[in-house]
Motif scaffolding. Structure first.
Motif, PDB file in Angstrom:
ATOM      1  N   ASP A 145      77.387  29.796  -8.964  1.00  0.00           N
ATOM      2  CA  ASP A 145      77.248  30.612  -7.749  1.00  0.00           C
ATOM      3  C   ASP A 145      76.137  30.099  -6.843  1.00  0.00           C
ATOM      4  O   ASP A 145      75.265  30.862  -6.400  1.00  0.00           O
ATOM      5  CB  ASP A 145      76.990  32.082  -8.107  1.00  0.00           C
ATOM      6  N   PRO A 146      76.130  28.784  -6.543  1.00  0.00           N
ATOM      7  CA  PRO A 146      75.036  28.231  -5.741  1.00  0.00           C
ATOM      8  C   PRO A 146      74.973  28.849  -4.349  1.00  0.00           C
ATOM      9  O   PRO A 146      75.988  29.211  -3.772  1.00  0.00           O
ATOM     10  CB  PRO A 146      75.389  26.738  -5.652  1.00  0.00           C
ATOM     11  N   GLY A 147      73.753  28.998  -3.849  1.00  0.00           N
ATOM     12  CA  GLY A 147      73.553  29.520  -2.508  1.00  0.00           C
ATOM     13  C   GLY A 147      73.735  31.015  -2.375  1.00  0.00           C
ATOM     14  O   GLY A 147      73.825  31.537  -1.280  1.00  0.00           O
ATOM     15  N   THR A 148      73.793  31.724  -3.518  1.00  0.00           N
ATOM     16  CA  THR A 148      73.938  33.180  -3.492  1.00  0.00           C
ATOM     17  C   THR A 148      72.814  33.801  -4.324  1.00  0.00           C
ATOM     18  O   THR A 148      72.174  33.113  -5.124  1.00  0.00           O
ATOM     19  CB  THR A 148      75.287  33.625  -4.093  1.00  0.00           C
ATOM     20  N   PRO A 149      72.594  35.098  -4.181  1.00  0.00           N
ATOM     21  CA  PRO A 149      71.560  35.752  -4.987  1.00  0.00           C
ATOM     22  C   PRO A 149      71.859  35.705  -6.490  1.00  0.00           C
ATOM     23  O   PRO A 149      70.969  35.881  -7.305  1.00  0.00           O
ATOM     24  CB  PRO A 149      71.572  37.202  -4.487  1.00  0.00           C
ATOM     25  N   LYS A 150      73.118  35.461  -6.863  1.00  0.00           N
ATOM     26  CA  LYS A 150      73.489  35.401  -8.282  1.00  0.00           C
ATOM     27  C   LYS A 150      73.345  34.003  -8.879  1.00  0.00           C
ATOM     28  O   LYS A 150      73.702  33.787 -10.027  1.00  0.00           O
ATOM     29  CB  LYS A 150      74.951  35.830  -8.470  1.00  0.00           C
ATOM     30  N   ALA A 151      72.853  33.048  -8.112  1.00  0.00           N
ATOM     31  CA  ALA A 151      72.783  31.655  -8.576  1.00  0.00           C
ATOM     32  C   ALA A 151      72.004  31.545  -9.887  1.00  0.00           C
ATOM     33  O   ALA A 151      70.958  32.163 -10.057  1.00  0.00           O
ATOM     34  CB  ALA A 151      72.128  30.785  -7.512  1.00  0.00           C
ATOM     35  N   GLU A 152      72.533  30.760 -10.801  1.00  0.00           N
ATOM     36  CA  GLU A 152      71.881  30.474 -12.083  1.00  0.00           C
ATOM     37  C   GLU A 152      71.876  28.968 -12.273  1.00  0.00           C
ATOM     38  O   GLU A 152      72.912  28.316 -12.133  1.00  0.00           O
ATOM     39  CB  GLU A 152      72.646  31.112 -13.245  1.00  0.00           C
ATOM     40  N   THR A 153      70.719  28.420 -12.599  1.00  0.00           N
ATOM     41  CA  THR A 153      70.615  26.994 -12.870  1.00  0.00           C
ATOM     42  C   THR A 153      70.778  26.807 -14.370  1.00  0.00           C
ATOM     43  O   THR A 153      70.087  27.453 -15.159  1.00  0.00           O
ATOM     44  CB  THR A 153      69.263  26.444 -12.384  1.00  0.00           C
ATOM     45  N   CYS A 154      71.695  25.940 -14.767  1.00  0.00           N
ATOM     46  CA  CYS A 154      72.066  25.799 -16.172  1.00  0.00           C
ATOM     47  C   CYS A 154      71.904  24.358 -16.648  1.00  0.00           C
ATOM     48  O   CYS A 154      72.114  23.414 -15.887  1.00  0.00           O
ATOM     49  CB  CYS A 154      73.532  26.196 -16.370  1.00  0.00           C
ATOM     50  N   ILE A 155      71.588  24.232 -17.924  1.00  0.00           N
ATOM     51  CA  ILE A 155      71.603  22.940 -18.607  1.00  0.00           C
ATOM     52  C   ILE A 155      72.528  23.096 -19.803  1.00  0.00           C
ATOM     53  O   ILE A 155      72.412  24.060 -20.562  1.00  0.00           O
ATOM     54  CB  ILE A 155      70.189  22.516 -19.075  1.00  0.00           C
ATOM     55  N   ALA A 156      73.454  22.174 -19.952  1.00  0.00           N
ATOM     56  CA  ALA A 156      74.404  22.208 -21.056  1.00  0.00           C
ATOM     57  C   ALA A 156      74.466  20.829 -21.701  1.00  0.00           C
ATOM     58  O   ALA A 156      74.075  19.832 -21.099  1.00  0.00           O
ATOM     59  CB  ALA A 156      75.790  22.600 -20.545  1.00  0.00           C
ATOM     60  N   TYR A 157      74.945  20.787 -22.934  1.00  0.00           N
ATOM     61  CA  TYR A 157      75.188  19.495 -23.580  1.00  0.00           C
ATOM     62  C   TYR A 157      76.296  18.780 -22.812  1.00  0.00           C
ATOM     63  O   TYR A 157      77.214  19.414 -22.292  1.00  0.00           O
ATOM     64  CB  TYR A 157      75.648  19.674 -25.030  1.00  0.00           C
ATOM     65  N   CYS A 158      76.217  17.477 -22.751  1.00  0.00           N
ATOM     66  CA  CYS A 158      77.250  16.669 -22.105  1.00  0.00           C
ATOM     67  C   CYS A 158      77.628  15.560 -23.080  1.00  0.00           C
ATOM     68  O   CYS A 158      76.928  14.551 -23.202  1.00  0.00           O
ATOM     69  CB  CYS A 158      76.729  16.103 -20.781  1.00  0.00           C
ATOM     70  N   ARG A 159      78.720  15.787 -23.806  1.00  0.00           N
ATOM     71  CA  ARG A 159      79.191  14.801 -24.777  1.00  0.00           C
ATOM     72  C   ARG A 159      79.925  13.676 -24.044  1.00  0.00           C
ATOM     73  O   ARG A 159      80.441  13.895 -22.954  1.00  0.00           O
ATOM     74  CB  ARG A 159      80.109  15.471 -25.800  1.00  0.00           C
ATOM     75  N   PRO A 160      79.985  12.497 -24.627  1.00  0.00           N
ATOM     76  CA  PRO A 160      80.722  11.404 -23.988  1.00  0.00           C
ATOM     77  C   PRO A 160      82.136  11.855 -23.625  1.00  0.00           C
ATOM     78  O   PRO A 160      82.823  12.472 -24.434  1.00  0.00           O
ATOM     79  CB  PRO A 160      80.735  10.314 -25.064  1.00  0.00           C
ATOM     80  N   GLY A 161      82.524  11.595 -22.386  1.00  0.00           N
ATOM     81  CA  GLY A 161      83.840  12.005 -21.899  1.00  0.00           C
ATOM     82  C   GLY A 161      83.809  13.304 -21.114  1.00  0.00           C
ATOM     83  O   GLY A 161      84.767  13.639 -20.424  1.00  0.00           O
ATOM     84  N   GLU A 162      82.705  14.065 -21.223  1.00  0.00           N
ATOM     85  CA  GLU A 162      82.604  15.330 -20.489  1.00  0.00           C
ATOM     86  C   GLU A 162      81.952  15.156 -19.108  1.00  0.00           C
ATOM     87  O   GLU A 162      81.903  16.095 -18.335  1.00  0.00           O
ATOM     88  CB  GLU A 162      81.800  16.353 -21.306  1.00  0.00           C
ATOM     89  N   GLU A 163      81.485  13.934 -18.828  1.00  0.00           N
ATOM     90  CA  GLU A 163      80.892  13.679 -17.520  1.00  0.00           C
ATOM     91  C   GLU A 163      81.992  13.791 -16.465  1.00  0.00           C
ATOM     92  O   GLU A 163      83.149  13.584 -16.749  1.00  0.00           O
ATOM     93  CB  GLU A 163      80.295  12.259 -17.421  1.00  0.00           C
ATOM     94  N   LYS A 164      81.581  14.102 -15.263  1.00  0.00           N
ATOM     95  CA  LYS A 164      82.528  14.135 -14.153  1.00  0.00           C
ATOM     96  C   LYS A 164      82.322  12.871 -13.323  1.00  0.00           C
ATOM     97  O   LYS A 164      81.225  12.327 -13.245  1.00  0.00           O
ATOM     98  CB  LYS A 164      82.287  15.367 -13.270  1.00  0.00           C
ATOM     99  N   GLU A 165      83.381  12.420 -12.678  1.00  0.00           N
ATOM    100  CA  GLU A 165      83.356  11.166 -11.926  1.00  0.00           C
ATOM    101  C   GLU A 165      82.271  11.143 -10.849  1.00  0.00           C
ATOM    102  O   GLU A 165      81.644  10.125 -10.600  1.00  0.00           O
ATOM    103  CB  GLU A 165      84.734  10.947 -11.293  1.00  0.00           C
ATOM    104  N   ASP A 166      82.058  12.304 -10.196  1.00  0.00           N
ATOM    105  CA  ASP A 166      81.090  12.316  -9.100  1.00  0.00           C
ATOM    106  C   ASP A 166      79.700  12.824  -9.511  1.00  0.00           C
ATOM    107  O   ASP A 166      78.853  13.088  -8.664  1.00  0.00           O
ATOM    108  CB  ASP A 166      81.627  13.119  -7.912  1.00  0.00           C
ATOM    109  N   ASP A 167      79.450  12.952 -10.819  1.00  0.00           N
ATOM    110  CA  ASP A 167      78.112  13.331 -11.283  1.00  0.00           C
ATOM    111  C   ASP A 167      77.088  12.288 -10.876  1.00  0.00           C
ATOM    112  O   ASP A 167      77.383  11.087 -10.862  1.00  0.00           O
ATOM    113  CB  ASP A 167      78.072  13.440 -12.818  1.00  0.00           C
TER     114      ASP A 167
END
Length: 193
Positions: free
Chosen positions: A34-56
């Motif tokens: 929910d970026p740019g809203t009062p509900k925005a939450e910044t998160c960190i998650a595990y990223c296993r090989p293959g879970e990356e996104k092309e535009d990361d």
């Protein structure tokens, strides 16, 4: 150049967590919900090989890689991830001062444009009646909205949706085809009218 800081202590702490995952090449992924809203939450998650996104965006750290969601980048400017020891073992903190700031331009995703309009123009008017609208999702260029607070169960919700909200959203975001309300208005316990 990413304007995001992951302190040495945070890197050591996260590196230790990643080592326990027993997964070669595992990293972290940072994003804002929910970026740019009062509900925005910044998160960190595990990223296993293959879970990356092309535009990361990728940051090479000493013992792992950090991936940053492309859509979240404007909201992660000046973000800082830190770790401090305390008597309870320690605390990882994420400070992203821009995560809740509406940052919209012509290239922004349609969801960000809708959230900005709701936050900046539409919800302030509904707040007088204790109401608010949130974006659930966008499906086939239709904005799916949920009315809450005093709007839920209000007898005027159809007028508000058609004459106010839909008109404003379609005028400001021409790439949308329509707006739909998914609220259960049979619950009138909080309604304004």
């Amino acid at each position: 150049m990413l304007n995001i800081t992951i302190t040495e202590s945070a890197q050591q702490y996260l590196g230790g967590l990643l080592a326990k995952q027993d997964c070669e090449g595992i990293g972290i992924r940072m994003f804002v919900t929910d970026p740019g809203t009062p509900k925005a939450e910044t998160c960190i998650a595990y990223c296993r090989p293959g879970e990356e996104k092309e535009d990361d965006e990728v940051m090479e750290l000493t013992s792992f890689k950090a991936y940053f969601e492309h859509r979240s980048l404007p909201f992660l400017v000046d973000a800082k991830v830190d770790y401090a020891d305390d008597k309870f073992g320690g605390q990882l903190t994420i400070r992203a001062p821009n995560s809740r700031m509406p940052q919209v331009n012509d290239d922004s995703p349609v969801e960000d444009k809708i959230n900005y309009l709701l936050y900046d123009e539409i919800n302030p008017g509904l707040a007088a009646h204790g109401g608010m609208i949130t974006l659930e999702e966008v499906v086939d260029d239709i904005a799916i909205l949920r009315f809450g607070g005093g709007c839920q169960g209000c007898g005027m919700v159809d007028v508000t949706l058609k004459e106010g909200v839909e008109k404003t959203i379609l005028e400001k975001i021409p790439e949308l085809k329509g707006v739909r309300d998914v609220t259960d208005h049979s619950d009138r316990s909080q309604s304004y009218i």
